[in-house]
Write an enzyme that holds these catalytic residues in place. Structure first.
Site, PDB file in Angstrom:
ATOM      1  N   TYR A   1     199.831  41.223  43.901  1.00 57.23           N
ATOM      2  CA  TYR A   1     200.724  41.189  42.754  1.00 57.23           C
ATOM      3  C   TYR A   1     201.769  40.137  43.052  1.00 57.23           C
ATOM      4  O   TYR A   1     202.305  40.106  44.157  1.00 57.23           O
ATOM      5  CB  TYR A   1     201.390  42.550  42.517  1.00 57.23           C
ATOM      6  CG  TYR A   1     202.265  42.531  41.287  1.00 57.23           C
ATOM      7  CD1 TYR A   1     201.709  42.259  40.053  1.00 57.23           C
ATOM      8  CD2 TYR A   1     203.624  42.739  41.382  1.00 57.23           C
ATOM      9  CE1 TYR A   1     202.502  42.188  38.920  1.00 57.23           C
ATOM     10  CE2 TYR A   1     204.425  42.687  40.250  1.00 57.23           C
ATOM     11  CZ  TYR A   1     203.855  42.404  39.034  1.00 57.23           C
ATOM     12  OH  TYR A   1     204.633  42.315  37.915  1.00 57.23           O
TER      13      TYR A   1
ATOM     14  N   TYR B   1     210.323  46.021  42.509  1.00 62.19           N
ATOM     15  CA  TYR B   1     209.145  46.029  43.373  1.00 62.19           C
ATOM     16  C   TYR B   1     209.630  45.625  44.758  1.00 62.19           C
ATOM     17  O   TYR B   1     209.520  44.478  45.165  1.00 62.19           O
ATOM     18  CB  TYR B   1     208.116  45.040  42.824  1.00 62.19           C
ATOM     19  CG  TYR B   1     206.740  45.134  43.427  1.00 62.19           C
ATOM     20  CD1 TYR B   1     206.003  46.312  43.391  1.00 62.19           C
ATOM     21  CD2 TYR B   1     206.123  44.018  44.014  1.00 62.19           C
ATOM     22  CE1 TYR B   1     204.730  46.384  43.915  1.00 62.19           C
ATOM     23  CE2 TYR B   1     204.849  44.075  44.535  1.00 62.19           C
ATOM     24  CZ  TYR B   1     204.161  45.265  44.483  1.00 62.19           C
ATOM     25  OH  TYR B   1     202.879  45.337  45.001  1.00 62.19           O
TER      26      TYR B   1
HETATM   27  N1  LIG Z   1     198.749  48.645  39.106  1.00 61.36           N
HETATM   28  C1  LIG Z   1     199.315  47.455  39.080  1.00 61.36           C
HETATM   29  O1  LIG Z   1     200.171  47.165  38.231  1.00 61.36           O
HETATM   30  C2  LIG Z   1     198.880  46.410  40.073  1.00 61.36           C
HETATM   31  C3  LIG Z   1     199.111  45.050  39.787  1.00 61.36           C
HETATM   32  C4  LIG Z   1     198.689  44.086  40.709  1.00 61.36           C
HETATM   33  C5  LIG Z   1     198.063  44.473  41.892  1.00 61.36           C
HETATM   34  N2  LIG Z   1     197.865  45.812  42.131  1.00 61.36           N
HETATM   35  C6  LIG Z   1     197.200  46.168  43.398  1.00 61.36           C
HETATM   36  O2  LIG Z   1     195.966  46.801  43.129  1.00 61.36           O
HETATM   37  C7  LIG Z   1     195.607  47.570  44.291  1.00 61.36           C
HETATM   38  C8  LIG Z   1     195.163  48.946  43.816  1.00 61.36           C
HETATM   39  O3  LIG Z   1     196.274  49.645  43.272  1.00 61.36           O
HETATM   40  P1  LIG Z   1     196.276  50.378  41.871  1.00 61.36           P
HETATM   41  O4  LIG Z   1     197.543  49.990  41.185  1.00 61.36           O
HETATM   42  O5  LIG Z   1     194.994  50.169  41.185  1.00 61.36           O
HETATM   43  O6  LIG Z   1     196.514  51.901  42.247  1.00 61.36           O
HETATM   44  P2  LIG Z   1     195.572  53.055  42.816  1.00 61.36           P
HETATM   45  O7  LIG Z   1     196.462  54.228  42.951  1.00 61.36           O
HETATM   46  O8  LIG Z   1     194.330  53.201  41.999  1.00 61.36           O
HETATM   47  O9  LIG Z   1     195.104  52.480  44.220  1.00 61.36           O
HETATM   48  C9  LIG Z   1     195.854  52.489  45.400  1.00 61.36           C
HETATM   49  C10 LIG Z   1     195.027  53.252  46.406  1.00 61.36           C
HETATM   50  O10 LIG Z   1     195.533  53.020  47.715  1.00 61.36           O
HETATM   51  C11 LIG Z   1     195.293  54.197  48.433  1.00 61.36           C
HETATM   52  N3  LIG Z   1     196.055  54.150  49.687  1.00 61.36           N
HETATM   53  C12 LIG Z   1     197.403  54.186  49.861  1.00 61.36           C
HETATM   54  N4  LIG Z   1     197.684  54.113  51.174  1.00 61.36           N
HETATM   55  C13 LIG Z   1     196.494  54.005  51.828  1.00 61.36           C
HETATM   56  C14 LIG Z   1     196.123  53.909  53.196  1.00 61.36           C
HETATM   57  N5  LIG Z   1     197.046  53.903  54.180  1.00 61.36           N
HETATM   58  N6  LIG Z   1     194.809  53.846  53.517  1.00 61.36           N
HETATM   59  C15 LIG Z   1     193.869  53.876  52.536  1.00 61.36           C
HETATM   60  N7  LIG Z   1     194.153  53.965  51.232  1.00 61.36           N
HETATM   61  C16 LIG Z   1     195.467  54.028  50.885  1.00 61.36           C
HETATM   62  C17 LIG Z   1     195.689  55.296  47.460  1.00 61.36           C
HETATM   63  O11 LIG Z   1     195.159  56.540  47.817  1.00 61.36           O
HETATM   64  C18 LIG Z   1     195.053  54.767  46.175  1.00 61.36           C
HETATM   65  O12 LIG Z   1     193.725  55.245  46.032  1.00 61.36           O
HETATM   66  C19 LIG Z   1     196.839  47.568  45.194  1.00 61.36           C
HETATM   67  O13 LIG Z   1     196.676  46.579  46.195  1.00 61.36           O
HETATM   68  C20 LIG Z   1     197.949  47.173  44.252  1.00 61.36           C
HETATM   69  O14 LIG Z   1     199.045  46.585  44.914  1.00 61.36           O
HETATM   70  C21 LIG Z   1     198.236  46.775  41.250  1.00 61.36           C
END
Ligand SMILES: NC(=O)c1ccc[n+]([C@@H]2O[C@H](COP(=O)([O-])OP(=O)(O)OC[C@H]3O[C@@H](n4cnc5c(N)ncnc54)[C@H](O)[C@@H]3O)[C@@H](O)[C@H]2O)c1
Length: 298
Positions: free
Chosen positions: A180, A188
């Site tokens: 992100y 953030y």
């Molecule tokens: N949602 C947004 O707005 C957004 C935007 C850009 C990037 N992202 C990125 O997308 C990726 C997925 O996030 P998301 O937003 O889809 O949420 P999500 O909740 O679906 O996924 C995050 C996952 O990380 C897991 N997790 C946390 N700590 C962990 C650890 N120590 N070991 C293993 N798993 C762990 C959680 O259980 C969860 O399943 C992340 O890298 C996030 O930063 C999200």
């Protein structure tokens, strides 16, 4: 006809625990393209995820265009903060959510994959996980421990995954993570923008090192905001989604599927020339300067 064909490929998507996040959408798109998909799930969320699947609570989201339900070939416990089990402190190993799941470290995951499928079991690895315990604090108020925890869970975890799963990956393999914007995003905090900056820089270095060593590709998708479980925990995510819709070149809200299909393309032979890159899937928001005159500034 040019099509995304992942038949015969196996993917591991690390960071799936429900149907709301990018990991799930990527898993589904990879499966739609013909790949078999394994998941890596954080132990504290593992039982909840297994229950959602068993009770049919996310069947609607699992339904693919051909009517079949998305299947996970295996769901492995994974805490990406630990490279080996011995590094996990005793209070974690004894915790009720961890103690019965076996080796939940990254090395443990690699070992299980080899036990289950042989020496070179993987073609695609997706890192879709992040954690920043102090994410709600501005960087100026973030403790050293909180900052390092964010970088450990959200950035070093990719380095460790490439190091340990790279040798298990077949020729033409592809690693992908989710980032992100590594810029100033008020709200953030906790070192998360620092972790994403590291993740994006490491994508380039890992692409070079693992490209030369294993012939792998390493890319990261910079996605727009999505009200996933993780993002909702940060707070203000609905406002972020609205802000993007008001100010990005394309004003329809971003869907997780748009990130999923980009991931499937990147992992496929069609993406064979792309590595070391941050690919923006954010309706073009990243290209904007100040949104002066729209009246929609946060
Ligand atoms: N949602 C947004 O707005 C957004 C935007 C850009 C990037 N992202 C990125 O997308 C990726 C997925 O996030 P998301 O937003 O889809 O949420 P999500 O909740 O679906 O996924 C995050 C996952 O990380 C897991 N997790 C946390 N700590 C962990 C650890 N120590 N070991 C293993 N798993 C762990 C959680 O259980 C969860 O399943 C992340 O890298 C996030 O930063 C999200």
């Amino acid at each position: 006809m040019l099509s995304i064909d992942l038949k015969g490929k196996r993917a591991l998507v690390a960071g799936v625990a429900d149907d709301a996040g990018y990991g799930f959408a990527i898993a589904k798109a990879l499966a739609e393209a013909g790949a078999t998909v394994c998941a890596g799930t954080w132990p504290p969320a593992l039982n909840i995820f297994l229950n959602l699947l068993e009770r049919g609570k996310i069947d609607e989201s699992r339904r693919m265009p051909d009517g079949a339900l998305l299947q996970f070939e295996k769901i492995y416990p994974l805490d990406a903060v630990f490279d080996t089990l011995v590094e996990a402190p005793e209070e974690i190993r004894d915790n009720k959510r961890y103690k019965d799941v076996g080796d939940f470290s990254i090395a443990g995951l690699a070992q299980r994959l080899v036990q289950d499928f042989g020496d070179r079991p993987l073609d695609i690895v997706v890192h879709s996980l992040a954690n920043g315990p102090e994410v709600k604090k501005p960087l100026l108020d973030t403790s050293r421990a909180g900052y390092l925890a964010a970088v450990s869970a959200s950035a070093y975890s990719l380095v460790s995954l490439v190091a340990r799963l790279g040798p298990l990956t077949r020729p033409g393999g592809s690693f992908l993570s989710l980032t992100y914007m590594a810029r100033v995003v008020p709200g953030y905090g906790g070192g998360m923008s620092s972790a994403k900056a590291a993740l994006e820089s490491d994508t380039r270095t890992l692409a070079f090192e693992a490209g030369r060593k294993y012939g792998l590709r390493v890319n990261t998708i910079s996605a727009g905001p999505l009200a996933s479980r993780a993002a909702s925990a940060i707070g203000k995510i609905e406002r972020m989604v609205e802000y993007y819709a008001a100010n990005a070149p394309l004003t329809e809200p971003l869907t997780a599927r748009e990130v999923g299909t980009t991931a499937a393309f990147l992992a496929s032979p069609l993406g064979s020339g792309i590595t070391g890159t941050t690919i923006y899937v954010d309706k073009g928001y990243h290209s904007m300067g100040a949104a002066v005159g729209t009246g929609n500034l946060l």
